[in-house]
Write a protein that holds these residues in place. Structure first.
Motif, PDB file in Angstrom:
ATOM      1  N   ASN A 160       0.807  -1.219   0.000  1.00  0.00           N
ATOM      2  CA  ASN A 160       0.000   0.000   0.000  1.00  0.00           C
ATOM      3  C   ASN A 160       0.848   1.282   0.000  1.00  0.00           C
ATOM      4  O   ASN A 160       0.402   2.323   0.471  1.00  0.00           O
ATOM      5  CB  ASN A 160      -0.967   0.026   1.193  1.00  0.00           C
ATOM      6  N   ALA A 161       2.061   1.188  -0.548  1.00  0.00           N
ATOM      7  CA  ALA A 161       2.899   2.388  -0.657  1.00  0.00           C
ATOM      8  C   ALA A 161       2.587   3.173  -1.924  1.00  0.00           C
ATOM      9  O   ALA A 161       3.152   4.244  -2.139  1.00  0.00           O
ATOM     10  CB  ALA A 161       4.377   2.003  -0.637  1.00  0.00           C
ATOM     11  N   GLY A 162       1.709   2.632  -2.769  1.00  0.00           N
ATOM     12  CA  GLY A 162       1.341   3.326  -3.990  1.00  0.00           C
ATOM     13  C   GLY A 162       2.088   2.831  -5.218  1.00  0.00           C
ATOM     14  O   GLY A 162       2.172   3.548  -6.222  1.00  0.00           O
ATOM     15  N   LYS A 163       2.608   1.606  -5.163  1.00  0.00           N
ATOM     16  CA  LYS A 163       3.393   1.074  -6.295  1.00  0.00           C
ATOM     17  C   LYS A 163       2.526   0.900  -7.539  1.00  0.00           C
ATOM     18  O   LYS A 163       2.967   1.208  -8.657  1.00  0.00           O
ATOM     19  CB  LYS A 163       4.028  -0.268  -5.901  1.00  0.00           C
ATOM     20  N   SER A 164       1.313   0.397  -7.372  1.00  0.00           N
ATOM     21  CA  SER A 164       0.458   0.162  -8.543  1.00  0.00           C
ATOM     22  C   SER A 164       0.025   1.474  -9.189  1.00  0.00           C
ATOM     23  O   SER A 164      -0.076   1.579 -10.412  1.00  0.00           O
ATOM     24  CB  SER A 164      -0.769  -0.672  -8.143  1.00  0.00           C
ATOM     25  N   THR A 165      -0.244   2.489  -8.381  1.00  0.00           N
ATOM     26  CA  THR A 165      -0.569   3.813  -8.928  1.00  0.00           C
ATOM     27  C   THR A 165       0.611   4.368  -9.709  1.00  0.00           C
ATOM     28  O   THR A 165       0.454   4.951 -10.796  1.00  0.00           O
ATOM     29  CB  THR A 165      -0.947   4.780  -7.796  1.00  0.00           C
ATOM     30  N   LEU A 166       1.803   4.165  -9.161  1.00  0.00           N
ATOM     31  CA  LEU A 166       3.012   4.625  -9.841  1.00  0.00           C
ATOM     32  C   LEU A 166       3.239   3.834 -11.126  1.00  0.00           C
ATOM     33  O   LEU A 166       3.644   4.390 -12.153  1.00  0.00           O
ATOM     34  CB  LEU A 166       4.209   4.472  -8.908  1.00  0.00           C
ATOM     35  N   MET A 167       2.944   2.543 -11.083  1.00  0.00           N
ATOM     36  CA  MET A 167       3.067   1.694 -12.272  1.00  0.00           C
ATOM     37  C   MET A 167       2.152   2.201 -13.386  1.00  0.00           C
ATOM     38  O   MET A 167       2.553   2.303 -14.555  1.00  0.00           O
ATOM     39  CB  MET A 167       2.687   0.260 -11.890  1.00  0.00           C
ATOM     40  N   ARG A 168       0.946   2.527 -13.033  1.00  0.00           N
ATOM     41  CA  ARG A 168      -0.013   3.037 -14.027  1.00  0.00           C
ATOM     42  C   ARG A 168       0.468   4.359 -14.605  1.00  0.00           C
ATOM     43  O   ARG A 168       0.356   4.603 -15.817  1.00  0.00           O
ATOM     44  CB  ARG A 168      -1.385   3.203 -13.381  1.00  0.00           C
ATOM     45  N   ALA A 169       1.022   5.225 -13.762  1.00  0.00           N
ATOM     46  CA  ALA A 169       1.483   6.532 -14.230  1.00  0.00           C
ATOM     47  C   ALA A 169       2.689   6.411 -15.156  1.00  0.00           C
ATOM     48  O   ALA A 169       2.816   7.155 -16.128  1.00  0.00           O
ATOM     49  CB  ALA A 169       1.837   7.416 -13.032  1.00  0.00           C
ATOM     50  N   LEU A 170       3.577   5.447 -14.882  1.00  0.00           N
ATOM     51  CA  LEU A 170       4.796   5.305 -15.686  1.00  0.00           C
ATOM     52  C   LEU A 170       4.550   4.576 -16.998  1.00  0.00           C
ATOM     53  O   LEU A 170       5.242   4.817 -17.991  1.00  0.00           O
ATOM     54  CB  LEU A 170       5.867   4.553 -14.884  1.00  0.00           C
ATOM     55  N   THR A 171       3.583   3.676 -17.011  1.00  0.00           N
ATOM     56  CA  THR A 171       3.403   2.811 -18.185  1.00  0.00           C
ATOM     57  C   THR A 171       2.083   3.036 -18.910  1.00  0.00           C
ATOM     58  O   THR A 171       1.900   2.511 -20.019  1.00  0.00           O
ATOM     59  CB  THR A 171       3.481   1.335 -17.764  1.00  0.00           C
ATOM     60  N   GLY A 172       1.150   3.758 -18.307  1.00  0.00           N
ATOM     61  CA  GLY A 172      -0.142   3.966 -18.934  1.00  0.00           C
ATOM     62  C   GLY A 172      -1.007   2.722 -18.950  1.00  0.00           C
ATOM     63  O   GLY A 172      -2.010   2.657 -19.674  1.00  0.00           O
ATOM     64  N   SER A 173      -0.654   1.709 -18.152  1.00  0.00           N
ATOM     65  CA  SER A 173      -1.399   0.447 -18.133  1.00  0.00           C
ATOM     66  C   SER A 173      -2.559   0.528 -17.153  1.00  0.00           C
ATOM     67  O   SER A 173      -2.558   1.339 -16.215  1.00  0.00           O
ATOM     68  CB  SER A 173      -0.481  -0.711 -17.748  1.00  0.00           C
ATOM     69  N   GLU A 174      -3.537  -0.321 -17.361  1.00  0.00           N
ATOM     70  CA  GLU A 174      -4.720  -0.362 -16.496  1.00  0.00           C
ATOM     71  C   GLU A 174      -4.545  -1.435 -15.425  1.00  0.00           C
ATOM     72  O   GLU A 174      -5.321  -2.375 -15.324  1.00  0.00           O
ATOM     73  CB  GLU A 174      -5.976  -0.655 -17.331  1.00  0.00           C
ATOM     74  N   VAL A 175      -3.506  -1.295 -14.604  1.00  0.00           N
ATOM     75  CA  VAL A 175      -3.304  -2.241 -13.512  1.00  0.00           C
ATOM     76  C   VAL A 175      -4.227  -1.879 -12.353  1.00  0.00           C
ATOM     77  O   VAL A 175      -4.698  -0.746 -12.225  1.00  0.00           O
ATOM     78  CB  VAL A 175      -1.830  -2.233 -13.034  1.00  0.00           C
ATOM     79  N   LEU A 176      -4.492  -2.877 -11.493  1.00  0.00           N
ATOM     80  CA  LEU A 176      -5.395  -2.664 -10.373  1.00  0.00           C
ATOM     81  C   LEU A 176      -4.805  -1.665  -9.391  1.00  0.00           C
ATOM     82  O   LEU A 176      -3.647  -1.784  -8.978  1.00  0.00           O
ATOM     83  CB  LEU A 176      -5.652  -3.994  -9.646  1.00  0.00           C
ATOM     84  N   VAL A 177      -5.594  -0.665  -9.027  1.00  0.00           N
ATOM     85  CA  VAL A 177      -5.199   0.312  -8.021  1.00  0.00           C
ATOM     86  C   VAL A 177      -6.287   0.343  -6.960  1.00  0.00           C
ATOM     87  O   VAL A 177      -7.450   0.581  -7.260  1.00  0.00           O
ATOM     88  CB  VAL A 177      -5.018   1.724  -8.632  1.00  0.00           C
TER      89      VAL A 177
ATOM     90  N   LYS B 122       1.510  14.859 -12.536  1.00  0.00           N
ATOM     91  CA  LYS B 122       2.173  14.578 -13.812  1.00  0.00           C
ATOM     92  C   LYS B 122       3.597  15.097 -13.852  1.00  0.00           C
ATOM     93  O   LYS B 122       4.488  14.460 -14.438  1.00  0.00           O
ATOM     94  CB  LYS B 122       1.355  15.178 -14.956  1.00  0.00           C
ATOM     95  N   ASP B 123       3.846  16.254 -13.228  1.00  0.00           N
ATOM     96  CA  ASP B 123       5.200  16.802 -13.216  1.00  0.00           C
ATOM     97  C   ASP B 123       6.141  15.905 -12.415  1.00  0.00           C
ATOM     98  O   ASP B 123       7.296  15.678 -12.813  1.00  0.00           O
ATOM     99  CB  ASP B 123       5.198  18.219 -12.629  1.00  0.00           C
ATOM    100  N   ASP B 124       5.654  15.405 -11.280  1.00  0.00           N
ATOM    101  CA  ASP B 124       6.481  14.495 -10.465  1.00  0.00           C
ATOM    102  C   ASP B 124       6.774  13.202 -11.217  1.00  0.00           C
ATOM    103  O   ASP B 124       7.891  12.682 -11.177  1.00  0.00           O
ATOM    104  CB  ASP B 124       5.770  14.176  -9.151  1.00  0.00           C
ATOM    105  N   VAL B 125       5.773  12.680 -11.912  1.00  0.00           N
ATOM    106  CA  VAL B 125       5.968  11.450 -12.687  1.00  0.00           C
ATOM    107  C   VAL B 125       6.983  11.685 -13.800  1.00  0.00           C
ATOM    108  O   VAL B 125       7.831  10.823 -14.081  1.00  0.00           O
ATOM    109  CB  VAL B 125       4.631  10.944 -13.260  1.00  0.00           C
ATOM    110  N   ALA B 126       6.918  12.849 -14.430  1.00  0.00           N
ATOM    111  CA  ALA B 126       7.869  13.184 -15.498  1.00  0.00           C
ATOM    112  C   ALA B 126       9.300  13.236 -14.956  1.00  0.00           C
ATOM    113  O   ALA B 126      10.251  12.793 -15.625  1.00  0.00           O
ATOM    114  CB  ALA B 126       7.495  14.519 -16.135  1.00  0.00           C
ATOM    115  N   LYS B 127       9.484  13.761 -13.733  1.00  0.00           N
ATOM    116  CA  LYS B 127      10.817  13.810 -13.124  1.00  0.00           C
ATOM    117  C   LYS B 127      11.345  12.402 -12.853  1.00  0.00           C
ATOM    118  O   LYS B 127      12.525  12.121 -13.084  1.00  0.00           O
ATOM    119  CB  LYS B 127      10.766  14.613 -11.822  1.00  0.00           C
ATOM    120  N   LEU B 128      10.471  11.517 -12.372  1.00  0.00           N
ATOM    121  CA  LEU B 128      10.888  10.140 -12.129  1.00  0.00           C
ATOM    122  C   LEU B 128      11.227   9.445 -13.447  1.00  0.00           C
ATOM    123  O   LEU B 128      12.211   8.699 -13.544  1.00  0.00           O
ATOM    124  CB  LEU B 128       9.786   9.381 -11.399  1.00  0.00           C
ATOM    125  N   HIS B 129      10.416   9.685 -14.460  1.00  0.00           N
ATOM    126  CA  HIS B 129      10.672   9.124 -15.793  1.00  0.00           C
ATOM    127  C   HIS B 129      12.044   9.565 -16.298  1.00  0.00           C
ATOM    128  O   HIS B 129      12.819   8.758 -16.842  1.00  0.00           O
ATOM    129  CB  HIS B 129       9.567   9.576 -16.746  1.00  0.00           C
TER     130      HIS B 129
END
Length: 502
Positions: A282-299, A425-432
């Motif tokens: 529950n650290a938010g890995k799946s949400t981060l996965m969706r943001a990085l890959t655009g996939s519809e993983v379970l959140v 989105k800006d934070d995700v872009a920095k991680l990307h």
């Protein structure tokens, strides 16, 4: 109609195996019970309780009360002390609320003048009947305040049984709660097989305890229709469990071999870089996965929402192509059998080129969670894999000022960490960008000449390299590229082979 299972082993086995169904159809209210041992701080103790409440939420329970007790050690008979068990029993049955005078009995009323002994006996008889009816109503599952007791430790079968008998509720210790969550959420064949092995190993000692409680009539049976001289009902069930575990292990070996072949094919054919998201549940890995890959993983805002490894490509695509894996979350006091069985699921992390260690920046106990995660990382032999520390959910810390202060403190404590929100989105872009920079270090620049006779390799060149410049002459095209050395060397070899064929 199905017959009721006979023998103590069958009763315990049926209860564990059908627990998921039982939890769904019976009362979902539960109480949490925990003993605080010496050496456990109040902060750590409360964090563990909150975690158990979240586990209960994932399992579909509503926690209606929490009972805690400070003791030097667990009660050997029933985990909690006698007084605390009585307090829980009274709460569950609602006795104090239903009969406020129960703690302080009123004096018996004085008989009116002229009342005879027959009248007194009739009054006493009616009072006893009323008391029995009230007790029956309070013991009914529809009127009880809770139907389950969730214990924040792993307890022995005898402790669970005694606690259950005294309070009048089904008892689930921490290990059983986690096992039930894994059982519900596992989707792949490998995850299901691994969970079943852990559940069966959990069940085996409880069969022995049930056989003891049943007495001689449930231990042995022989003669016509029996199991043979000296063979007990519990022993026969344990033999079935051993056979089933052996069968599941063979199934897991076959599935592991298949996964290894698939991973080898991906690496050989595409030379992909690999990133694994790891961290506490529950650290938010799946949400981060969706943001990085655009996939519809379970959140989902639940513990252990993800149990199966999901692999997706990082988007937008680039060179090298990066695969991102979302793995099962870690948790303290995970049942040993689950840690062992899920190592194969976590192999994605051990074989990754980069680990994103995701932590919840809004959780006061994040340091404890980091220690748990690092321990598991060492257990799966991934300690030498390069790691990027990511603190997620900064948006849940508070207002902008509180977020800035927490981010500053985290960066001071963990230099080079990334503090972010997976919904920004800006934070995700920095991680990307940070991920691309990591893999960009191993890229080299080179110049390739592709003659017009070998233009069939043009697609492969663009797929495996970043083209910085292109120019052409009468004999072919010149490309200044950046890519991994093995990809560039492979292209040079294939270009030479194509020229030789021509």
């Amino acid at each position: 109609a199905a017959q009721r299972p006979r023998g103590p082993g069958r009763r315990v086995g049926a209860r564990l195996i059908t627990m998921s169904k039982a939890v769904k159809v019976t009362l979902k209210r539960a109480v949490v019970a925990a003993v605080q041992l010496p050496g456990v701080s109040d902060l750590e103790f409360e964090a563990s309780l909150n975690e158990l409440r979240e586990l209960a939420k994932t399992l579909g329970f509503e926690v209606v009360a929490t009972f805690t007790q400070k003791r030097a050690h667990f009660d050997s008979a029933a985990y909690l002390g006698t007084g605390k068990r009585e307090e829980m029993r009274r709460f569950v049955r609602g006795e104090a609320e239903a009969n406020p005078s129960a703690e302080k009995p009123r004096a018996a009323p004085v008989a009116e003048k002229g009342a005879g002994k027959r009248s007194e006996k009739r009054t006493a008889r009616h009072g006893a009947v009323a008391a029995r009816e009230a007790a029956k109503a309070l013991a009914d599952t529809d009127t009880r305040r809770a139907a389950f007791v969730l214990v924040d430790h792993e307890i022995s079968p005898s402790q669970a049984r005694n606690l259950e008998k005294e309070i009048g509720c089904d008892v689930m210790d921490r290990s059983m709660v986690i096992l039930e969550i894994f059982h519900r959420h596992a989707r792949s064949n490998a995850a299901r097989a691994q969970v079943e092995i852990a559940r069966l190993r959990y069940l085996a000692p409880r069969l022995r305890e049930a056989a003891k409680l049943a007495g001689p009539q449930g231990r042995q049976r022989s003669g016509v229709g029996g199991r043979g001289a000296g063979e007990g009902a519990g022993e026969a069930d344990r033999a079935k469990i051993r056979d089933r575990i052996a069968e599941l292990k063979q199934e897991i070996i076959a599935l592991d071999l298949e996964r290894q072949v698939q991973r080898a094919r991906r690496q050989e054919s595409q030379g992909l870089a690999r990133v694994a998201l790891i961290g506490y549940t529950n650290a938010g890995k799946s949400t981060l996965m969706r943001a990085l890959t655009g996939s519809e993983v379970l959140v989902a805002n639940k513990l252990f929402a993800t149990l199966d490894t999901t692999v997706r490509a990082l988007v937008p695509d680039g060179v090298p192509r990066v695969l991102v894996s979302d793995t099962v979350g870690f948790i303290k006091n995970l049942p040993h059998d689950l840690v062992a069985s899920f190592k194969s699921t976590l192999e994605e992390a051990a074989e990754a080129s980069l680990l994103l260690h995701v932590s919840d920046a809004s959780d006061p106990g994040f340091e404890r969670q980091i220690k748990v995660a690092e321990k598991v990382i060492e257990e799966i032999e991934a300690g030498k894999v390069p790691r990027l520390r990511v603190f997620n959910k900064i948006d849940r810390v508070g207002d902008a000022k509180a977020q800035a202060e927490r981010a500053k403190a985290l960066r001071a404590q963990f230099p080079k960490c990334i503090v972010m929100s997976a919904v920004d989105k800006d934070d995700v872009a920095k991680l990307h960008k940070a991920i691309r920079a990591f893999f960009g270090r191993r890229l080299v620049k080179a110049e390739l000449f592709l003659p017009w006779s070998a233009q069939q390799l043009r697609g492969e060149l663009f797929a495996n390299c970043e083209v910085l410049e292109e120019r052409a002459d009468t004999e072919g095209a010149f490309f200044r590229v950046r890519g991994e050395r093995k990809d560039i060397d492979g292209l040079r070899e294939r270009i030479g082979q194509a020229q030789g064929i021509r």
